[in-house]
Scaffold this active site. Structure first.
Site: not given
Length: 221
Positions: A86, A193, A195
């Site tokens: 990002c 994302h 994560e």
């Protein structure tokens, strides 16, 4: 094996990235943007999402000139691995480690939802899925519209450096591109994302496979 996560004023996914690295078996050190050297023995550098320096000027532009970035570039030049997610992807394009730029979303609105992705280019980041696999990861950005000139886009596609592609383009990104790789495939920038999709408690573990295979690849490198 060791990961370093760079922290800027305005980073808000640094802990998420550190936890994902740790869950995959990596030792993690957080590195402040004013530091000038990475920790000894770092295998991969993570540049997390967020709003570094408030996204003033251009997203990632101020962070790209932080003192630590010279060491990140040197790490990449030595063949080290770098993952930018990002805002981290925006930083990587501003540093020149990846080509192109991230523009304002075509709809001019911030987008925060889970999107479908198709896995493409071969790399340590994607091989845990297999080419053609479709996964789902969350996005949260206002400037995720990937842009590059046609010659650059043709080169990325011709060299197999498009790592992820949107199945339903949410932001107007050129050729549905959600993530790209460097020439040596060791630097990955992506807007979604992984994560944030690394634990069952979050409802989706598609991102965990990226970190797990990365760790395996580093262990056998």
């Amino acid at each position: 094996m060791k990961a370093a996560v760079i922290v800027f004023p305005g980073s808000n996914c640094d802990r998420d990235m550190a936890v994902a690295f740790e869950k995959a078996g990596l030792q993690v050190e957080m590195v402040w943007h004013k530091d000038t050297a990475l920790p000894q023995g770092v295998d991969i550098v993570g540049i997390p999402g967020g709003f570094s320096f408030g996204d003033y000027l251009r997203c990632g532009a101020i962070a790209a000139n932080a003192p630590i970035i010279a060491s990140v570039k040197a790490h990449a030049d030595r063949g080290g691995y770098v993952l930018g997610v990002c805002n981290g992807f925006q930083v990587l394009t501003e540093t020149g480690l990846l080509p192109g730029a991230l523009l304002r979303n075509a709809g001019l609105k911030y987008i925060c939802r889970t999107v479908g992705l198709k896995v493409e280019g071969a790399s340590v980041y994607t091989e845990g899925y297999g080419a053609g696999t479709e996964i789902a990861l969350p996005i949260a950005h206002h400037d995720g519209n990937y842009f590059a000139d046609d010659a650059t886009l043709d080169r990325l596609e011709g060299e197999g450096r498009v790592a992820f592609r949107y199945t339903d383009n949410p932001n107007g990104a050129a050729r549905d591109i959600a993530g790209i790789l460097s020439d040596n495939r060791r630097v990955l920038g992506m807007m979604p994302h992984p994560e944030r999709a690394s634990e069952a408690a979050h409802g989706n573990e598609d991102g965990a496979r990226l970190f797990a295979h990365l760790t395996q690849a580093l262990a056998t490198a």
